[in-house]
Design an enzyme around this catalytic site. Structure first.
Site, mmCIF file in Angstrom:
data_model
loop_
_atom_site.group_PDB
_atom_site.id
_atom_site.type_symbol
_atom_site.label_atom_id
_atom_site.label_comp_id
_atom_site.label_asym_id
_atom_site.label_seq_id
_atom_site.Cartn_x
_atom_site.Cartn_y
_atom_site.Cartn_z
ATOM 1 N N ASP A 204 0.826 -1.203 0.000
ATOM 2 C CA ASP A 204 0.000 0.000 0.000
ATOM 3 C C ASP A 204 0.858 1.249 0.000
ATOM 4 O O ASP A 204 1.843 1.314 0.713
ATOM 5 C CB ASP A 204 -0.872 0.025 1.260
ATOM 6 C CG ASP A 204 -1.999 -0.971 1.142
ATOM 7 O OD1 ASP A 204 -2.203 -1.478 0.027
ATOM 8 O OD2 ASP A 204 -2.649 -1.243 2.162
ATOM 9 N N ASN A 205 0.436 2.209 -0.759
ATOM 10 C CA ASN A 205 1.036 3.537 -0.696
ATOM 11 C C ASN A 205 2.430 3.655 -1.270
ATOM 12 O O ASN A 205 2.965 4.736 -1.347
ATOM 13 C CB ASN A 205 1.147 4.027 0.758
ATOM 14 C CG ASN A 205 -0.170 4.493 1.271
ATOM 15 O OD1 ASN A 205 -0.857 5.230 0.589
ATOM 16 N ND2 ASN A 205 -0.523 4.054 2.451
#
Ligand SMILES: *[C@@H]1O[C@H](CO)[C@@H](O)[C@H](O)[C@H]1NC(C)=O
Ligand SMILES: *[C@@H]1O[C@H](CO)[C@@H](O)[C@H](O)[C@H]1NC(C)=O
Ligand SMILES: *[C@@H]1O[C@H](CO)[C@@H](O)[C@H](O)[C@H]1NC(C)=O
Ligand SMILES: *[C@@H]1O[C@H](CO)[C@@H](O)[C@H](O)[C@H]1NC(C)=O
Ligand SMILES: *[C@@H]1O[C@H](CO)[C@@H](O)[C@H](O)[C@H]1NC(C)=O
Ligand SMILES: *[C@@H]1O[C@H](CO)[C@@H](O)[C@H](O)[C@H]1NC(C)=O
Length: 436
Positions: A204-205
């Site tokens: 994520d991210n």
């Protein structure tokens, strides 16, 4: 003729100068916070930190394996960075330069970005992914390159693609291959910078990482030979300066300096360990011993790191208990808040919009370095009223999940901090970060 020569000269002047490793130029750029801090809205930051702590303890556990490995050239380093509470830097690779944003990783050595063609990549803002085929300075690194050899053997494969890495922890992973490119950062260009071209991501991210870990072969600070870097994190949302090489220096009468230390059980750790020897709360010196925040006697573990990617500060259980008890006993005239209104924090009190006096917090480091922590860096508004005035404030220090203590980025705000790798020391001084 003359005009051709003039043109050639002009072209040379317009191209960024290419710096070869060995020169140590000073340069600067800026960091932007990935997530804003809003008073009253710390629970998202607590949640992000929870992932960060899992990542750090995983990377630290790898250290135990690293210690067991007899060959330091195959040591295990964390290639990933979960720093959702951390900072982003802009940098460029390729010719012509392709600019991307990446998480600053003080616990990571490999700098990487997503490359096309990509099997599974996170959507990136325009201009999308780096296209190796469109860069005239791109080359893949072969398996016999020293950079490839410095990757942990368990994460590395050599095949027709080149030097392939496949790194995973928990649900996160990034796969790709090592390449060399011209790196442009803070207006300076460096040729043949080794980095990771990720073609499959499950983190994520993470669009990429800038590896600022301690002097490991792949780390950006090692490759560029800058020897030191400093940053000053702004408490407002403005861009925070980060300086490298000769520009990185902390000056003034208030500079405090402490040596970096190494985990005896894991000397190759990528983390920036400092020796936190004491804490003063108000008028009380806490009974901290070398085992409170130090390395564990048996095997890898413990210690205190300075980390840019963790928001709050986490203290090893026994040390946290002392801090909490001391604050409690010196805040007897305040109304304590517990339960839901305290959110994820466990030392909270009513302030009702007023400016309440709290005991001072001073951290002591080996070598006589003292950090007199500014109030907003350790006390924050966890509840606010409709006018945005604080109703409940809490101590922003939290108990660590594992025995490693972490000095997070809130505690480093409005402070100019210097990571002096050549000098093996950490310095800091209060500063107006907007004017560095
Ligand atoms: C980085 O680049 C983005 C996109 O171009 C820009 O919005 C941002 O202001 C830049 N950040 C810094 C710190 O220069
Ligand atoms: C350590 O790594 C080097 C380089 O990869 C290799 O030549 C050497 O044989 C290795 N030593 C051991 C003990 O595995
Ligand atoms: C690595 O291997 C390639 C091709 O096999 C060869 O051309 C190159 O010289 C080697 N490089 C090193 C540093 O050994
Ligand atoms: C090299 O290995 C990686 C990881 O196992 C794999 O994804 C890739 O397809 C391989 N490349 C070739 C040319 O076999
Ligand atoms: C930290 O400092 C204390 C006190 O000066 C010392 O006893 C201890 O050995 C130091 N720890 C490390 C890892 O250097
Ligand atoms: C609590 O006591 C301290 C010291 O006596 C004082 O400075 C502070 O203002 C008091 N706080 C409140 C909220 O009454």
């Amino acid at each position: 003729m003359a005009s051709t020569a003039m043109l050639a000269l002009l072209v040379v002047l317009l191209l960024p100068p290419i710096t070869l490793a060995g020169d140590v130029p000073g340069f600067r750029t800026a960091l932007t916070r990935m997530q804003p801090y809003s008073p009253g809205k710390y629970s998202a930051a607590v949640h992000r930190d929870r992932h960060r702590l899992t990542f750090l303890s995983y990377a630290s556990a790898l250290g135990a394996g690293r210690a067991a490995a007899t060959n330091s050239s195959t040591s295990i380093q964390a290639l990933l960075e979960y720093g959702a509470g951390g900072y982003l830097m802009n940098l460029s690779i390729g010719t012509p330069p392709f600019t991307f944003q990446a998480i600053v990783g003080t616990g990571t050595d490999l700098t990487w970005t997503q490359c096309a063609p990509c099997t599974k990549c996170f959507p990136q803002p325009k201009p999308r992914l780096f296209q190796p085929a469109s860069s005239s300075s791109f080359s893949k690194l072969s398996c016999n390159s020293s950079f490839c050899q410095s990757l942990p053997t368990s994460f590395r494969t050599c095949n027709a693609t080149g030097c392939v890495y496949d790194y995973r922890y928990g649900k996160g992973y990034t796969d790709g291959y090592l390449a060399a490119e011209t790196l442009t950062i803070g207006g300076k260009s460096f040729s043949n910078f080794a980095f990771g071209c990720s073609t499959e991501n499950g983190l994520d991210n993470s669009l990429g990482v800038v590896g600022l870990a301690r002097s490991l072969p792949l780390s950006l600070v090692s490759q560029l030979g800058v020897g030191r870097f400093s940053y000053c994190l702004r408490s407002d949302d403005g861009a925070s300066p980060i300086l490298f090489g000769s520009l990185a220096k902390v000056t003034g009468g208030e500079v405090q300096t402490t040596p970096f230390v190494r985990d005896p059980a894991d000397p190759a750790s990528p983390f920036y360990y400092v020796n936190l020897t004491g804490i003063t709360v108000g008028s009380t010196d806490l009974p901290v011993t070398s085992s409170t925040f130090g390395f564990t006697q048996t095997g890898s573990g413990g210690g205190t790191i300075v980390d840019s990617g963790t928001t709050f500060t986490y203290l090893a259980e026994a040390g946290y208990a002392m801090v909490k008890k001391s604050f409690q006993s010196q805040m007897g005239n305040l109304t304590m808040v517990t339960g839901q209104r305290a959110g994820s924090f466990d030392l909270c009190f009513e302030v009702n919009g007023g400016d309440v006096t709290v005991p001072k917090l001073v951290l002591h480091f080996a070598g006589g370095a003292d950090y007199d922590v500014p109030r907003p860096s350790y006390i924050g508004a966890v509840r606010v009223d409709s006018q945005g005035r604080a109703t409940v404030e809490c101590l922003l220090l939290r108990p660590a999940k594992e025995d490693m203590s972490i000095i997070g980025n809130m505690l480093q705000m409005d402070l100019h901090v210097l990571y002096d790798l050549d000098g093996e020391k950490f310095s800091f001084a209060p500063a107006d970060c907007a004017n560095i």
